[in-house]
Design a protein around this motif. Sequence first.
Motif, short mmCIF file in Angstrom:
data_model
loop_
_atom_site.label_atom_id
_atom_site.label_comp_id
_atom_site.label_asym_id
_atom_site.label_seq_id
_atom_site.Cartn_x
_atom_site.Cartn_y
_atom_site.Cartn_z
N GLU A 119 98.51 -22.37 40.19
CA GLU A 119 98.03 -23.53 40.93
C GLU A 119 98.93 -23.84 42.13
N ILE A 122 98.17 -21.36 44.90
CA ILE A 122 96.91 -21.70 45.59
C ILE A 122 97.15 -22.83 46.59
N ALA A 126 96.81 -22.77 50.69
CA ALA A 126 96.05 -23.69 51.54
C ALA A 126 96.94 -24.23 52.66
N ARG B 159 81.90 -22.57 42.71
CA ARG B 159 82.58 -22.58 44.00
C ARG B 159 81.59 -22.43 45.17
N PRO B 179 94.27 -25.63 35.56
CA PRO B 179 95.00 -26.16 36.72
C PRO B 179 94.76 -25.34 37.98
N GLU B 180 94.62 -24.02 37.86
CA GLU B 180 94.46 -23.21 39.07
C GLU B 180 93.10 -23.45 39.71
N ALA B 183 93.33 -26.60 41.53
CA ALA B 183 94.03 -26.36 42.79
C ALA B 183 93.08 -25.78 43.84
N TRP B 184 92.22 -24.86 43.42
CA TRP B 184 91.22 -24.32 44.35
C TRP B 184 90.30 -25.42 44.88
N ARG B 186 90.91 -28.54 45.23
CA ARG B 186 91.64 -29.33 46.24
C ARG B 186 91.84 -28.53 47.53
N ALA B 187 92.13 -27.25 47.38
CA ALA B 187 92.39 -26.41 48.55
C ALA B 187 91.16 -26.29 49.44
N GLU B 188 89.99 -26.43 48.84
CA GLU B 188 88.75 -26.38 49.62
C GLU B 188 88.36 -27.77 50.13
N GLY B 189 89.19 -28.76 49.84
CA GLY B 189 88.91 -30.10 50.34
C GLY B 189 87.86 -30.85 49.56
N ARG B 191 86.50 -33.03 46.05
CA ARG B 191 87.02 -34.01 45.11
C ARG B 191 87.09 -33.37 43.73
N LEU D 145 94.72 -31.17 55.19
CA LEU D 145 94.05 -31.05 53.90
C LEU D 145 94.42 -32.25 53.03
N GLY D 169 89.41 -30.16 55.39
CA GLY D 169 89.65 -30.75 54.08
C GLY D 169 90.21 -32.16 54.11
#
Lengths: 286, 286, 286, 286
Positions: A119, A122, A126, B159, B179-180, B183-184, B186-189, B191, D145, D169
């Motif tokens: 995590e 990742i 970003a 996704r 968790p990962e 994290a993805w 969030r990384a894609e913006g 919620r 982001l 993001g």
Amino acid sequence: MKKLIFALAGGDRRQLAAAEALREDGHVVLLCCLEKLEPEQTGLKKALGAADCVLLPLPALDREGGLNAPFSAQKVSAGELLDALRPGTALLGGRLTPRFRAMAAARWLTAVDYYEREELQITNAALTAEGALHLAMEETETSLLGARCLVIGYGRIGRLLAGRLRALGAEVTASARRPEDLAWIRAEGLRPAETGRLENCLPGQELVFNTVPAPVLGEERLRLLPPDALCIDLASAPGGVDAEAARRLGLRSIRALGLPGETAPKSAGLAVKETVCRILTEQGVL
Amino acid sequence: MKKLIFALAGGDRRQLAAAEALREDGHVVLLCCLEKLEPEQTGLKKALGAADCVLLPLPALDREGGLNAPFSAQKVSAGELLDALRPGTALLGGRLTPRFRAMAAARWLTAVDYYEREELQITNAALTAEGALHLAMEETETSLLGARCLVIGYGRIGRLLAGRLRALGAEVTASARRPEDLAWIRAEGLRPAETGRLENCLPGQELVFNTVPAPVLGEERLRLLPPDALCIDLASAPGGVDAEAARRLGLRSIRALGLPGETAPKSAGLAVKETVCRILTEQGVL
Amino acid sequence: MKKLIFALAGGDRRQLAAAEALREDGHVVLLCCLEKLEPEQTGLKKALGAADCVLLPLPALDREGGLNAPFSAQKVSAGELLDALRPGTALLGGRLTPRFRAMAAARWLTAVDYYEREELQITNAALTAEGALHLAMEETETSLLGARCLVIGYGRIGRLLAGRLRALGAEVTASARRPEDLAWIRAEGLRPAETGRLENCLPGQELVFNTVPAPVLGEERLRLLPPDALCIDLASAPGGVDAEAARRLGLRSIRALGLPGETAPKSAGLAVKETVCRILTEQGVL
Amino acid sequence: MKKLIFALAGGDRRQLAAAEALREDGHVVLLCCLEKLEPEQTGLKKALGAADCVLLPLPALDREGGLNAPFSAQKVSAGELLDALRPGTALLGGRLTPRFRAMAAARWLTAVDYYEREELQITNAALTAEGALHLAMEETETSLLGARCLVIGYGRIGRLLAGRLRALGAEVTASARRPEDLAWIRAEGLRPAETGRLENCLPGQELVFNTVPAPVLGEERLRLLPPDALCIDLASAPGGVDAEAARRLGLRSIRALGLPGETAPKSAGLAVKETVCRILTEQGVL
């Protein structure tokens, strides 16, 4: 949540951000080997000796294997560091070496590498993707809007970067080697290219972002780029752009390592803090 | 590229699309057990006996273990099918069962499951995501623009779907367990929400898309949705929405399986054809 | 906010949605000439005579100039309608004709055309753009992902549609006539084309969406499209695709008018209701 | 296309980019009053006297009404400049003043303001939006982001900026005053706010971009922002953020004018060149 004493040793602005976030959670935070960024410091031995948890930076160690502390005049060897810890202290750091782990084990300490957590990688990807946009804007006199961009490699960084470039109006080609990554590239609506056959898509590219840590852009391929192209090599060592060849050809090439620490240290430090707290919670420390 | 004789047996419009694409490559294609879609057919035995490569649909088999041939009046058992093949014929199908593989092996035939290829699953996920948008538009009197949507699970389909929903102006929450994956998200913006703690974000959702093949939306959770919410369950068996409970509560719930075959059969068939040709090339058949 | 009596006459599901929203605001709503959708009706004269505000549909009138009431067996002329109103009743409708306005004026009534409000046209354009995606998905066996699409005209609908298509992974070209619209197309990162010179970009397009209400796609240009292309004409009368020529050439061409009312009647009705309430508030009625 | 002699006087890197592009089209380009950027210069009188077309920068004039030439040691008054032109020379500049136009007219010269062309303003807005992202990245230690951002005003810049922020993001709220702009904000799937009622959405914003050239962020409103918020004022004079009040409150506020010239001079100069060539073509000069 328990309230602990954290010692944060070395590192850069990310450590400061982690410290701030830990304090907001109610923990006591002692800083050391960061005196050029933050005057309020605790002596190394005192801090490490008092801590329930010691947090080392990302990466934890410098080239000589000592504490990575670019904002400190002190040189701290791994041995000094480890000797200062009490038994039972939780010890965490980023990108630990086998040698450091062994030294810790010899002192009955278990060092945990928080950067092994996917995590965090990742989130870091970003931040790296955004930092790469920043760097590209900084280093060019043209806009990303309308720029022809090639992203080599479609792992974490490649994927997050390619999407952002397109969203800013660039003409993006993303390359990968494995059929499944090429399928991802198509599924995201991006133009695919095979990393093994970049020859066809290199001519005309204004910006090339490499994320593959293997020699993908050697002299022959670099020759195909227009003379005012810019290469940004985001891959970890050994990188993928032959910087020597680029220089000979008069091409601009930038090796960008540790971007999040430079362009968004606060967000990067916060991400470390969150991962560390998750690890400590799982281990029953927090 | 060699020119081969393909026999395509059973299936739906996807097989027709695959047939067309194979013909465009110069191959001879014989169709069988598809007579309700395409009158020009070859008898099963003749086709299978003549073929260098036999292509079965996705899924290859129906519930009884025979050929999956919804557009045919013929019932063909696995045994009949396999007995009609010459030794050395390349045999490919989607979602093969251990029993079918064993039956093939007993006849010295090796059956390859093209759906095990990750690239096909990714392309299928993209088509499923688009099909889910289509279905949601079809089944609601409101626009996706402005709709509060929850996507449960952040694997391939989750996704690709969450990104598309947001691009159409929906307010998207995506949930995951690991968790990962969070994290993805969030990384894609997007919620994020934890699949284990959906209770907080279910109230107010107008559209719920489930991609997790495990019971995530039982009666207690369904109760939290507004009465005019729509649940679309995209997960493979056993699905994740308790359809019984939804019915009792008066909630609309749709189980959508095999979307690509329904909403974009041509693209789906083309994807199968491409994967099959890649497999045949790797095996030296093509 | 005052509580009023609204009479909603004629129209389709959008009127039902507007009625529901007005009731949620605490108003009394009488429905008439909608009996095929909603059995609970008030007689036309009684409803109109009792109303503080009469809301006619979008468009308010049918081809013969009477009330547009496709879900009613009743035929109501403009005269009958207007004669049933008390003086001082607020009268609103969409796309009113000069003749209707004159007839209202002759009875000392002022009819307001809510569709003249730009905000409603923008919301309608967004719903139309989404409806066009829906229609394209419905009418093709291929995915929008990867489809070559041309959007002719970059007004409200063109802009909102082109962005959505690209977000779904289509290869989008947008055309316009005016330099400023071409600048917008580039500023959004889309591929631009001049509407006057479409010849170069028509070959290869799989989907053509026209938004220009002028003859832009005549026989000569239609000939340049691949035989399995689909034209969706979203432009108001007279449209822009020569449907006769398309038929002769064997090209599929769909004239899509009033999409929001079909694909998202609830959102479309809500948008009418909000604009109407804004107008009434500005006029001191509400 | 005819080959002309262009004289480019004053300005910055944008003029160099325009010069390069004009040369690529085959024109002769003489540079003057740019000697600190480009040593190869022609004397002002010689250049202007020889030119078929004189291109002044954006803005053309400095505060004293003379030639805007920040990269030159020379001071050239409007009179000197105009006196050096032959009759019939095409004269173009950005943001011309009434006084300059009058002076030109008195010499029988017609000065054309290329910045009045909407297409150039749109392209400039796109470059400004990208430059604002760049500036925000530069000036913060956090990523875009996940950042809560407010864009005040939904004209050209606001629209292009809000979309880009969301694509990276950020959590974006866009504000506008007119109902039609609020409808656009909703149609693009962004969170709307009324510029007149920002009080509710200011708390918690990390980044505020103002595009409205009117006092929208005075002391009272600035007080509602978190102490580490950053305000970027993109509005032309007089701007919209009370910089004095911000300083008193300890808030960071940056006035960013002429961003494209700083962050993407090459793209900005190219856009000027294209608009100028379009004007000259329309006028039959080119």
